[in-house]
Enzyme design. Structure first.
Site, PDB file in Angstrom:
ATOM      1  N   LYS A 187       0.854  -1.212  -0.063  1.00  0.00           N
ATOM      2  CA  LYS A 187      -0.063   0.002   0.219  1.00  0.00           C
ATOM      3  C   LYS A 187       0.955   1.332   0.086  1.00  0.00           C
ATOM      4  O   LYS A 187       1.815   1.324   0.719  1.00  0.00           O
ATOM      5  CB  LYS A 187      -0.895  -0.062   1.277  1.00  0.00           C
ATOM      6  CG  LYS A 187      -1.892   0.999   1.388  1.00  0.00           C
ATOM      7  CD  LYS A 187      -2.945   0.785   2.620  1.00  0.00           C
ATOM      8  CE  LYS A 187      -3.746   1.919   2.794  1.00  0.00           C
ATOM      9  NZ  LYS A 187      -4.832   1.728   3.984  1.00  0.00           N
ATOM     10  N   SER A 215      -9.694  -0.498   7.604  1.00  0.00           N
ATOM     11  CA  SER A 215      -9.123  -0.404   6.434  1.00  0.00           C
ATOM     12  C   SER A 215      -8.397  -1.551   5.566  1.00  0.00           C
ATOM     13  O   SER A 215      -8.323  -1.474   4.388  1.00  0.00           O
ATOM     14  CB  SER A 215      -8.139   0.799   6.125  1.00  0.00           C
ATOM     15  OG  SER A 215      -9.059   2.029   6.237  1.00  0.00           O
ATOM     16  N   SER A 254      -9.564   1.735   3.252  1.00  0.00           N
ATOM     17  CA  SER A 254      -8.569   2.495   2.492  1.00  0.00           C
ATOM     18  C   SER A 254      -7.771   1.680   1.564  1.00  0.00           C
ATOM     19  O   SER A 254      -7.103   2.006   0.615  1.00  0.00           O
ATOM     20  CB  SER A 254      -7.823   3.665   3.227  1.00  0.00           C
ATOM     21  OG  SER A 254      -7.191   3.080   4.025  1.00  0.00           O
TER      22      SER A 254
END
Length: 416
Positions: free
Chosen positions: A50, A148, A125
């Site tokens: 990420k 997330s 996210s």
């Protein structure tokens, strides 16, 4: 238990070339891939990270135009550990700006689409990480501040874990709300997730638990079914899959007991207030670099306007809910619930990209962050109506994550 073989780098690159134009899960490809720095349990694992986690030479953008042009010059500690364990890093993945959102719609790179239905969100996210794991069969790193990792894992049909405690360092991770933030793994299977989690924690306890669980049962385990997370607020297809998962738990020998946590009804508002306050210095720092995205700017404006009395109420409720959930978790082997009350919503849904909108997708995930519990979203089949993935959430008392992995390994072949 033999490890499931991950795909080769060439296989992953070929699938990315074929699919990522429509999915938009990848924001940076390493050419050549970053090789491992050691030889360990992750040997042969193709990994994506990420893009709020530092990898030397990568954008480290956290989904924000304010951070473009300043690539990372070092590896985050969690990245250093997985490379030392044998992983090859191939790409960085998309996310909501500063990891503040539930859909990746606020990313400066545009939204990630769900591999099961490109009109749907992949969640957030860590939506890019979950979508990549589902589409390319890779292991990925994400961050989880209020769900997330687990929300996008549930929406994309992969395994996602929010570890308990602080065993995985946050050094090199762009902060959101530091007392909530954790780094965790996402992968197609419980085994590969455990290997990645172990590497970041410098242990082998979780993969050992998976090996035991894969040939064991849940006999003697007491699972608390959280009443407020299992009621009519879940869609019918989520309730149906959850009932099937509970049947599997009982068939495997677990004892199910109902658990009442009345304070949960206010947990999302408490989370939104306390994380917004914690995020003020983070957002102000980024605002000094350039214009924030619309949602991040709105969150900063909201945080600066919250009345002191409201902050005090939220802090008090966080403390009370923390104590209550930890006490309940300590009295059971695991707590179980749906990961989300709905399947992946349409990307065009109004308010989906608004981090202040208290989305339904967050209802059952913020509690683990408030209390520091370990939590996993395990694939739980697909909804009868939509055909989209549904997640089963397992939660454990701090420091008992191996028990959660053991149970997940037992359940995996019966609920996936």
């Amino acid at each position: 238990m033999p490890p499931q073989n991950p795909p080769s780098i060439d296989e992953v690159l070929a699938t990315i070339a074929e699919r990522d134009g429509e999915l938009n899960s990848v924001v940076h490809l390493f050419d050549p891939p970053l090789p491992p720095t050691g030889d360990g349990p992750l040997r042969g694992e193709v990994l994506m990270v990420k893009d709020n986690i530092a990898v030397a030479g990568a954008p480290w953008s956290a989904g924000s135009s304010t951070r473009l042009g300043s690539p990372a010059t070092f590896d985050a500690e969690c990245v250093r550990r997985v490379r030392e364990a044998g992983a090859t890093i191939i790409a960085m993945t998309n996310l909501d700006e500063f990891a503040m959102g539930a859909s990746t719609a606020s990313s400066c790179f545009g939204p990630t689409h769900n591999p099961w239905d490109i009109t749907r969100t992949a969640g957030g996210s860590s939506g890019g990480s979950a979508a990549a794991s589902a589409a390319y069969a890779v292991a990925t790193l994400g961050t989880d501040t209020g769900g997330s990792i687990r929300e996008p894992a549930a929406q994309c049909g992969v395994v996602g874990v929010k570890p308990s405690g602080r065993q995985i360092p946050l050094h090199g991770v762009v902060p959101f709300a530091p007392t909530y933030d954790v780094v965790g793994p996402i992968a197609p299977t419980v085994w590969r997730t455990a290997l990645l989690d172990d590497a970041m924690r410098c242990t082998d306890e979780l993969s050992d638990a998976v090996q035991r669980g894969a040939r064991g049962s849940l006999s003697g385990m007491v699972l608390g079914v959280v009443t407020q997370m299992a009621d009519h607020r879940n869609s019918l297809e989520v309730r149906d899959r959850f009932a099937a998962a509970l049947d599997a738990c009982e068939w495997l020998g677990a004892q199910l007991v109902e658990v009442d946590v009345p304070n949960i009804v206010d947990s999302l508002s408490t989370y939104m207030t306390t994380t917004s306050i914690e995020a003020i210095p983070v957002l102000e720092e980024h605002a000094a670099r350039g214009p924030l995205g619309e949602e991040a700017a709105r969150r900063l404006e909201h945080a600066l306007s919250v009345e002191p009395a409201e902050v005090a109420r939220a802090v008090r409720h966080r403390r009370e809910l923390n104590a209550q959930l930890r006490r309940i978790a300590a009295g059971h082997d695991l707590l179980v619930s749906p990961s989300m009350p709905i399947v992946a919503p349409a990307l065009s849904r109004p308010g989906l990209d608004d981090p202040l909108a208290a989305p339904r997708t967050d209802w059952w995930t913020v509690e683990a962050n408030i209390a520091g519990l370990g939590a996993m979203s395990l694939p739980n089949g697909r909804g009868k109506e939509s055909g989209l993935p549904v997640g089963l959430q397992l939660m454990c008392a701090p420091g008992t994550d191996a028990r959660m992995y053991f149970a997940a390994a037992c359940l995996e072949p019966h609920v996936a």
